[in-house]
Scaffold this motif. Structure first.
Motif, PDB file in Angstrom:
ATOM      1  N   VAL A   1      33.653  38.974  41.879  1.00 15.33           N
ATOM      2  CA  VAL A   1      34.706  38.535  42.806  1.00 15.33           C
ATOM      3  C   VAL A   1      34.086  38.186  44.160  1.00 15.33           C
ATOM      4  O   VAL A   1      34.400  37.141  44.746  1.00 15.33           O
ATOM      5  N   VAL A   2      33.179  39.051  44.640  1.00 13.94           N
ATOM      6  CA  VAL A   2      32.561  38.793  45.951  1.00 13.94           C
ATOM      7  C   VAL A   2      31.702  37.527  45.907  1.00 13.94           C
ATOM      8  O   VAL A   2      31.773  36.679  46.806  1.00 13.94           O
TER       9      VAL A   2
ATOM     10  N   LEU B   1      33.947  34.608  45.925  1.00 11.01           N
ATOM     11  CA  LEU B   1      34.495  34.403  47.284  1.00 11.01           C
ATOM     12  C   LEU B   1      33.487  33.666  48.164  1.00 11.01           C
ATOM     13  O   LEU B   1      33.861  32.758  48.921  1.00 11.01           O
ATOM     14  N   ILE B   2      32.212  34.094  48.048  1.00  8.81           N
ATOM     15  CA  ILE B   2      31.156  33.459  48.861  1.00  8.81           C
ATOM     16  C   ILE B   2      31.057  31.968  48.508  1.00  8.81           C
ATOM     17  O   ILE B   2      31.004  31.107  49.390  1.00  8.81           O
TER      18      ILE B   2
END
Lengths: 322, 88
Positions: free
Chosen positions: B28-29, B32-33
């Protein structure tokens, strides 16, 4: 549909393993998010601080970041040390860990005294620096003794033996360092202080490592406060040893890098100590019966028997010769 | 099934859950990036975005990726081991 499947799976897992998946997922997500922001900021900072030309769009953030790295961290460390002392006083931790707080108080005062001397009388700065450095190392030995005293408080026999051994090893290291530095062609104060610091810091690191190994071996838990002291002081002396090992032959560029690294690292170590020593936490009791004291008694008994036998042998031998 | 096997299975399951939680959060991170990178590049109208004409956006994104992956390899693996070693 998929959400309900996830929810049902989550509930099933929670019931089976007592593992709260959604809660854990959120905390891990925020952890990675913080890491990502830190990584991006590091690259941003590195590029900005190494920019060769200052021009208007870069100038202001660069100025702020340079000020942050040079001044803010230094003052931040002093503030954190003060916070540590105030929390120690309010949480009644000072009486429980007097040597550790004496060390923090000393480091706090040392930074201020050095700062004052540097500005008031720069001629005296070098001698003040090295004298306080030596004093800091000696007081640091007290922290190691204290970690042993608190950690082994439930095992008096082992604590007594550890104390005697530590005294012996510290004296040995000190003597070795003094003899080593006096053997040089010219006796120099700085060299000898560096030698003493290196020897004592190494012994401190080994002593702390031995205690951690002992506690791991016997599955004895550290209390939160003691863990904070051990982690903070252990990391600090680890970093000092690396620096002392490379200090004599490192170049100017490495020294500049290490000074900045040291400030950042020390700030992190102090933050760790503040979080662990915010309030008093009682020492955790081991879940299983600890055999440490029993092993010590067995060892002591064996040593006594050995000495007695040796005496008997000697006296017998004497009577035989007479 | 005896008690020991049950306990081992529970601990294995917990380890799997811990690892999957880390993997999902990591993905997820990272997603997002990428999303932020794509948004900035679309807004800029170029693939070669440079802040203050000096700092490439790609390097900042790489820094964030690297730090997150390092976190996964160190903390993620450590947590998984702790989950396995913990009592059920």
């Amino acid at each position: 549909m998929s959400f309900s499947v996830l929810r049902v799976t989550g509930q099933f897992c929670t019931r089976l393993t007592r593992f709260d998946l959604p809660k854990r997922l959120i905390s891990i997500f925020f952890f990675y998010l913080i890491l990502a922001v830190c990584g991006a900021s590091l690259v941003f900072y590195w590029y900005l601080s190494s920019a060769p030309v200052l021009y208007p769009p870069v100038f202001i953030p660069q100025l702020i970041l340079n000020f942050m790295s040079a001044q803010l961290l230094w003052w931040g460390c002093i503030v954190l040390e003060a916070v540590l002392l105030v929390r120690g006083l309010r949480g009644k931790l000072l009486s429980r860990y007097p040597a550790f707080y004496a060390y923090i108080l000393f480091v706090w005062l040392q930074a201020l005294v050095r700062f004052f001397v540097f500005h008031a009388s720069p001629r005296l700065y070098s001698s003040t620096y090295w004298f306080t450095e030596l004093l800091g190392v000696v007081i640091g030995c007290g922290v190691v003794f204290e970690v042993y005293r608190v950690g082994l408080s439930a095992y008096p026999g082992t604590a007594r033996m550890a104390r005697t051994l530590l005294c012996f090893v510290f004296l040995l290291a000190l003597t070795e360092a003094i003899v080593d530095s006096s053997n040089e062609m010219q006796w120099r104060l700085i060299v000898s202080i560096l030698e003493i610091e290196r020897a004592l810091r190494t012994v401190q690191a080994l002593a702390l490592g031995a205690l951690v190994a002992l506690f791991r071996f016997y599955s004895i838990p550290f209390g939160r406060n003691l863990r904070g002291i051990l982690l903070g002081y252990g990391l600090f002396i680890g970093e000092s040893i690396i620096w002392l090992a490379f200090a004599s032959w490192s170049g100017e560029k490495f020294s500049d890098f290490w000074v900045t690294f040291h400030q950042t690292f020390y700030f992190g170590v102090l933050s760790l100590c503040v979080t662990h020593l915010w309030s008093h936490q009682p020492q955790e009791q081991p879940e299983t019966q600890v055999m440490l004291e029993r092993d010590y008694k067995r060892l002591a008994k064996g040593a006594k028997t050995g000495i007695r036998n040796f005496r008997h042998l000697l006296s017998g031998h004497r009577s035989f010769t007479i | 099934m005896d008690r020991k096997s049950k306990s081992t299975i529970k601990r294995l399951l917990r380890t799997l859950l811990e690892l999957s939680a880390h993997t999902i959060a990591l993905l997820v991170v990272l997603g997002l990036i990428r999303l932020i990178q794509w948004a900035i590049e679309s807004y800029w109208g170029s693939q070669d975005v440079k802040f203050f004409d000096r700092i490439p956006l790609r390097y900042i994104v790489d820094g964030a990726d690297l730090m997150t992956l390092m976190g996964f390899l160190s903390v993620g693996v450590y947590n998984a081991i702790q989950a396995y070693r913990g009592r059920d």
